[in-house]
Design a protein around this motif. Structure first.
Motif, PDB file in Angstrom:
ATOM      1  N   ALA A   1       0.871  -1.177   0.000  1.00 48.81           N
ATOM      2  CA  ALA A   1       0.000   0.000   0.000  1.00 48.81           C
ATOM      3  C   ALA A   1       0.907   1.225   0.000  1.00 48.81           C
ATOM      4  O   ALA A   1       2.137   1.095   0.086  1.00 48.81           O
ATOM      5  CB  ALA A   1      -0.904  -0.021   1.222  1.00 48.81           C
ATOM      6  N   TYR A   2       0.315   2.403  -0.091  1.00 48.39           N
ATOM      7  CA  TYR A   2       1.071   3.652  -0.195  1.00 48.39           C
ATOM      8  C   TYR A   2       0.749   4.522   1.014  1.00 48.39           C
ATOM      9  O   TYR A   2      -0.429   4.772   1.301  1.00 48.39           O
ATOM     10  CB  TYR A   2       0.728   4.362  -1.511  1.00 48.39           C
ATOM     11  CG  TYR A   2       1.142   3.500  -2.680  1.00 48.39           C
ATOM     12  CD1 TYR A   2       2.391   3.644  -3.265  1.00 48.39           C
ATOM     13  CD2 TYR A   2       0.322   2.466  -3.124  1.00 48.39           C
ATOM     14  CE1 TYR A   2       2.795   2.802  -4.286  1.00 48.39           C
ATOM     15  CE2 TYR A   2       0.717   1.614  -4.144  1.00 48.39           C
ATOM     16  CZ  TYR A   2       1.966   1.788  -4.718  1.00 48.39           C
ATOM     17  OH  TYR A   2       2.369   0.941  -5.717  1.00 48.39           O
ATOM     18  N   ARG A   3       1.779   4.962   1.713  1.00 50.08           N
ATOM     19  CA  ARG A   3       1.578   5.747   2.926  1.00 50.08           C
ATOM     20  C   ARG A   3       0.693   6.969   2.671  1.00 50.08           C
ATOM     21  O   ARG A   3      -0.116   7.345   3.509  1.00 50.08           O
ATOM     22  CB  ARG A   3       2.954   6.207   3.474  1.00 50.08           C
ATOM     23  CG  ARG A   3       2.906   6.791   4.874  1.00 50.08           C
ATOM     24  CD  ARG A   3       4.312   7.069   5.410  1.00 50.08           C
ATOM     25  NE  ARG A   3       5.194   5.916   5.284  1.00 50.08           N
ATOM     26  CZ  ARG A   3       5.167   4.847   6.080  1.00 50.08           C
ATOM     27  NH1 ARG A   3       4.296   4.786   7.063  1.00 50.08           N
ATOM     28  NH2 ARG A   3       5.993   3.844   5.892  1.00 50.08           N
ATOM     29  N   SER A   4       0.844   7.586   1.504  1.00 51.90           N
ATOM     30  CA  SER A   4       0.117   8.828   1.218  1.00 51.90           C
ATOM     31  C   SER A   4      -1.293   8.585   0.709  1.00 51.90           C
ATOM     32  O   SER A   4      -2.020   9.533   0.411  1.00 51.90           O
ATOM     33  CB  SER A   4       0.865   9.638   0.163  1.00 51.90           C
ATOM     34  OG  SER A   4       2.186   9.832   0.563  1.00 51.90           O
ATOM     35  N   GLU A   5      -1.672   7.330   0.553  1.00 47.16           N
ATOM     36  CA  GLU A   5      -2.971   7.043  -0.037  1.00 47.16           C
ATOM     37  C   GLU A   5      -3.775   6.158   0.911  1.00 47.16           C
ATOM     38  O   GLU A   5      -3.300   5.093   1.310  1.00 47.16           O
ATOM     39  CB  GLU A   5      -2.757   6.310  -1.366  1.00 47.16           C
ATOM     40  CG  GLU A   5      -4.015   6.067  -2.135  1.00 47.16           C
ATOM     41  CD  GLU A   5      -3.714   5.311  -3.428  1.00 47.16           C
ATOM     42  OE1 GLU A   5      -4.092   5.806  -4.490  1.00 47.16           O
ATOM     43  OE2 GLU A   5      -3.109   4.223  -3.367  1.00 47.16           O
TER      44      GLU A   5
ATOM     45  N   ARG B   1      10.357   0.899   1.782  1.00 45.06           N
ATOM     46  CA  ARG B   1       9.429   0.319   2.758  1.00 45.06           C
ATOM     47  C   ARG B   1      10.098   0.296   4.124  1.00 45.06           C
ATOM     48  O   ARG B   1      11.016  -0.489   4.353  1.00 45.06           O
ATOM     49  CB  ARG B   1       9.019  -1.097   2.338  1.00 45.06           C
ATOM     50  CG  ARG B   1       8.157  -1.133   1.090  1.00 45.06           C
ATOM     51  CD  ARG B   1       7.701  -2.551   0.721  1.00 45.06           C
ATOM     52  NE  ARG B   1       8.798  -3.368   0.211  1.00 45.06           N
ATOM     53  CZ  ARG B   1       9.406  -4.329   0.884  1.00 45.06           C
ATOM     54  NH1 ARG B   1       9.032  -4.629   2.115  1.00 45.06           N
ATOM     55  NH2 ARG B   1      10.389  -5.015   0.344  1.00 45.06           N
ATOM     56  N   GLN B   2       9.647   1.172   5.023  1.00 47.23           N
ATOM     57  CA  GLN B   2      10.284   1.260   6.338  1.00 47.23           C
ATOM     58  C   GLN B   2      10.080  -0.029   7.115  1.00 47.23           C
ATOM     59  O   GLN B   2       9.000  -0.618   7.080  1.00 47.23           O
ATOM     60  CB  GLN B   2       9.687   2.426   7.122  1.00 47.23           C
ATOM     61  CG  GLN B   2      10.095   3.782   6.563  1.00 47.23           C
ATOM     62  CD  GLN B   2       9.375   4.929   7.261  1.00 47.23           C
ATOM     63  OE1 GLN B   2       8.984   4.827   8.418  1.00 47.23           O
ATOM     64  NE2 GLN B   2       9.204   6.010   6.526  1.00 47.23           N
TER      65      GLN B   2
ATOM     66  N   GLY C   1       8.227  -3.306   6.167  1.00 49.96           N
ATOM     67  CA  GLY C   1       6.767  -3.437   6.151  1.00 49.96           C
ATOM     68  C   GLY C   1       6.229  -3.413   4.727  1.00 49.96           C
ATOM     69  O   GLY C   1       7.010  -3.376   3.764  1.00 49.96           O
ATOM     70  N   SER C   2       4.907  -3.414   4.598  1.00 55.99           N
ATOM     71  CA  SER C   2       4.320  -3.482   3.257  1.00 55.99           C
ATOM     72  C   SER C   2       3.846  -2.121   2.758  1.00 55.99           C
ATOM     73  O   SER C   2       3.228  -2.030   1.700  1.00 55.99           O
ATOM     74  CB  SER C   2       3.173  -4.494   3.250  1.00 55.99           C
ATOM     75  OG  SER C   2       2.502  -4.489   4.467  1.00 55.99           O
ATOM     76  N   VAL C   3       4.132  -1.050   3.530  1.00 56.61           N
ATOM     77  CA  VAL C   3       3.684   0.283   3.134  1.00 56.61           C
ATOM     78  C   VAL C   3       4.812   1.040   2.440  1.00 56.61           C
ATOM     79  O   VAL C   3       5.899   1.195   2.995  1.00 56.61           O
ATOM     80  CB  VAL C   3       3.161   1.072   4.351  1.00 56.61           C
ATOM     81  CG1 VAL C   3       2.660   2.442   3.912  1.00 56.61           C
ATOM     82  CG2 VAL C   3       2.049   0.302   5.053  1.00 56.61           C
ATOM     83  N   LEU C   4       4.539   1.485   1.248  1.00 45.24           N
ATOM     84  CA  LEU C   4       5.538   2.206   0.442  1.00 45.24           C
ATOM     85  C   LEU C   4       5.485   3.708   0.717  1.00 45.24           C
ATOM     86  O   LEU C   4       4.394   4.279   0.829  1.00 45.24           O
ATOM     87  CB  LEU C   4       5.255   1.970  -1.037  1.00 45.24           C
ATOM     88  CG  LEU C   4       5.632   0.582  -1.560  1.00 45.24           C
ATOM     89  CD1 LEU C   4       4.802   0.229  -2.783  1.00 45.24           C
ATOM     90  CD2 LEU C   4       7.113   0.535  -1.872  1.00 45.24           C
ATOM     91  N   ASP C   5       6.652   4.327   0.797  1.00 44.02           N
ATOM     92  CA  ASP C   5       6.703   5.785   0.975  1.00 44.02           C
ATOM     93  C   ASP C   5       6.410   6.478  -0.351  1.00 44.02           C
ATOM     94  O   ASP C   5       6.636   5.917  -1.403  1.00 44.02           O
ATOM     95  CB  ASP C   5       8.088   6.210   1.463  1.00 44.02           C
ATOM     96  CG  ASP C   5       8.280   5.796   2.901  1.00 44.02           C
ATOM     97  OD1 ASP C   5       7.299   5.862   3.682  1.00 44.02           O
ATOM     98  OD2 ASP C   5       9.384   5.377   3.247  1.00 44.02           O
TER      99      ASP C   5
END
Ligand SMILES: O=C(O)CCC(=O)C(=O)O
Ligand SMILES: [Fe+2]
Length: 328
Positions: free
Chosen positions: A121-125, A320-321, A324-328
C-alpha cells in the motif's frame, strides 16, 4: 463505447468458482478473520494470509499461476463467485475509507493477490491500508479519483510512482444499483496493432511527464521525470500512461497520445461488476478507468475492495520502512 468485433468479453474467460469452491474460500477467509485478532494490516495477519493463500482451491491457484506467467492478450483476469457476505453493512460514504478488520471479503481478495506477488500500500494514499474501499463520496463527483463519479480517465495505477503496483485487484462487494458504473480495462496488446508506426515510435521515446496527485505531495518544485509511454519489447511493450496526469512535451507526443487513447477506446472492455466478482489487472499491460454513474450516497452505492501487489518485493525495500508493506 466502440468495440472491435474480435474482442472476446472478459466474462467469457472468467474463472467462475463452483459453490463448493466458494465455500472453501469462505472457510479459509473465516479462519483468517480470527488470525492476529483480525487486524488486517499487521505482519502476523499477512503471514496468516500468505499461509492460507496456498490452500486456495487448486483450479483457482492454477489460473492465477498462468496469469502470473503471462497475463494474456487482455491482461486481466475475472474471478467470479467469491464469498461476499449477504448481510453486508451500508456502503461507506466517507473519503479515504479503508478496511482495517479482517472480513471474509477482505481475506478473499488478499489471498488471491498474495498468489500474484506481495501486497503493498502507499503511505500517502488511504492511510497506507492494504485493503481499501472504492466508493463514491459526496462532494467528490468531479474528481479524477476513485471517489468521483464522472468518467474516470484510463490510467496506469499510480503511474507517477516508481514502485507502482504490478497487479491491482478490485473485488465487488455491492454492484452499482443503477447498473451504469462499469470498470473499463484496455490492454496495450490489443491497442498496439491499431497504432501507426509513427505513433509507436513517438510513444517509445522519453517525451512525456506524469504528475503526482496532490495527495502524494504533487511534484513540488522538482519536475517529474521524463518517460516513455511504450516501454520494453517493441513488439510487446509495457504501457505507462494516465490520460489525466500524463502530458506530452511536444505536439508530436500529443498526437501520439490521442492515437493511443483512440486505440484503447476501440479495445476497451466495460464490465458492470456484481457482488463476488474480482477483476485482477496486470498494471504493466493494461490501463483501467470507470464509466460515469450516479451515486445516491444512501448506503446502497457501488462498493469495491482494492488491493495492490508487486511481483518483486525486494526491489522496493529501500522505500518500505522496517521491511513493512507500506511504500513511501
Ligand atoms: O471504480 C472503478 O471501477 C475503478 C477505480 C480505480 O481506478 C481504482 O480504484 O484504482
Ligand atoms: Fe485506478
Amino acid at each position: 463505447m466502440t468495440k472491435t468485433s474480435s474482442l472476446p468479453a472478459l466474462s467469457e474467460a472468467a474463472v467462475v468458482l463452483t459453490d463448493s469452491q466458494r465455500a472453501e474460500v469462505a472457510l479459509l477467509a473465516e479462519d483468517l478473520a480470527r488470525a492476529a485478532s483480525g487486524v488486517l494490516d499487521s505482519p502476523a495477519w499477512l503471514a496468516a494470509a500468505r499461509a492460507a493463500a496456498v490452500r486456495l482451491p487448486g483450479e483457482l491457484r492454477a489460473a492465477i499461476r498462468d496469469f502470473r506467467y503471462d497475463a494474456g492478450p487482455e491482461g486481466a483476469l475475472l474471478v467470479r463467485n467469491l464469498p461476499v457476505p449477504a448481510d453486508l453493512p451500508a456502503t461507506p460514504t466517507r473519503l479515504g475509507s479503508v478496511q482495517r478488520t479482517a472480513t471474509t471479503a477482505a481475506g478473499a481478495i488478499a489471498m488471491v493477490l498474495l498468489q500474484l506477488g506481495e501486497v503493498v500500500a502507499y503511505r500517502s494514499e488511504k492511510s497506507g491500508a492494504l485493503v481499501q474501499d472504492v466508493v463514491p463520496v459526496a462532494g467528490q463527483e468531479g474528481q479524477q479519483s476513485n471517489a468521483g463519479s464522472v468518467r474516470l480517465q484510463m490510467h496506469t495505477e499510480n503511474a507517477f510512482h516508481r514502485n507502482r503496483p504490478d497487479y491491482l485487484g478490485l473485488l465487488c462487494l455491492r454492484g452499482d444499483p443503477t447498473g451504469d458504473a462499469r470498470l473499463c480495462t484496455a490492454s496495450v496488446r490489443r491497442a498496439l496493432p491499431l497504432l501507426s508506426g509513427e505513433a509507436r515510435r513517438t510513444l517509445s521515446e522519453e517525451r512525456f511527464m506524469t504528475e503526482a496527485p496532490p495527495s502524494f505531495g504533487g511534484s513540488g518544485s522538482v519536475p517529474p521525470p521524463v518517460h516513455a509511454i511504450l516501454r520494453g519489447a517493441p513488439d510487446d511493450p509495457d504501457v505507462l500512461v494516465d490520460f489525466n496526469a500524463t502530458h506530452a512535451l511536444d505536439d508530436g507526443g500529443r498526437r501520439a497520445m490521442d492515437e493511443l487513447a483512440a486505440a484503447f477506446e476501440a479495445t476497451t472492455h466495460a464490465l458492470a461488476l456484481t457482488a463476488g466478482d474480482l477483476a485482477v489487472v496486470d498494471n504493466r499491460l493494461v490501463v483501467h478507468g470507470r464509466s460515469p454513474y450516479t451515486p445516491r450516497y444512501d448506503g446502497t452505492d457501488r462498493w469495491l475492495h482494492r488491493v495492490y501487489a508487486v511481483a518483486d518485493y525486494r526491489r522496493s525495500r529501500a522505500d518500505r520502512q522496517a521491511a513493512g508493506s507500506v511504500l513511501d
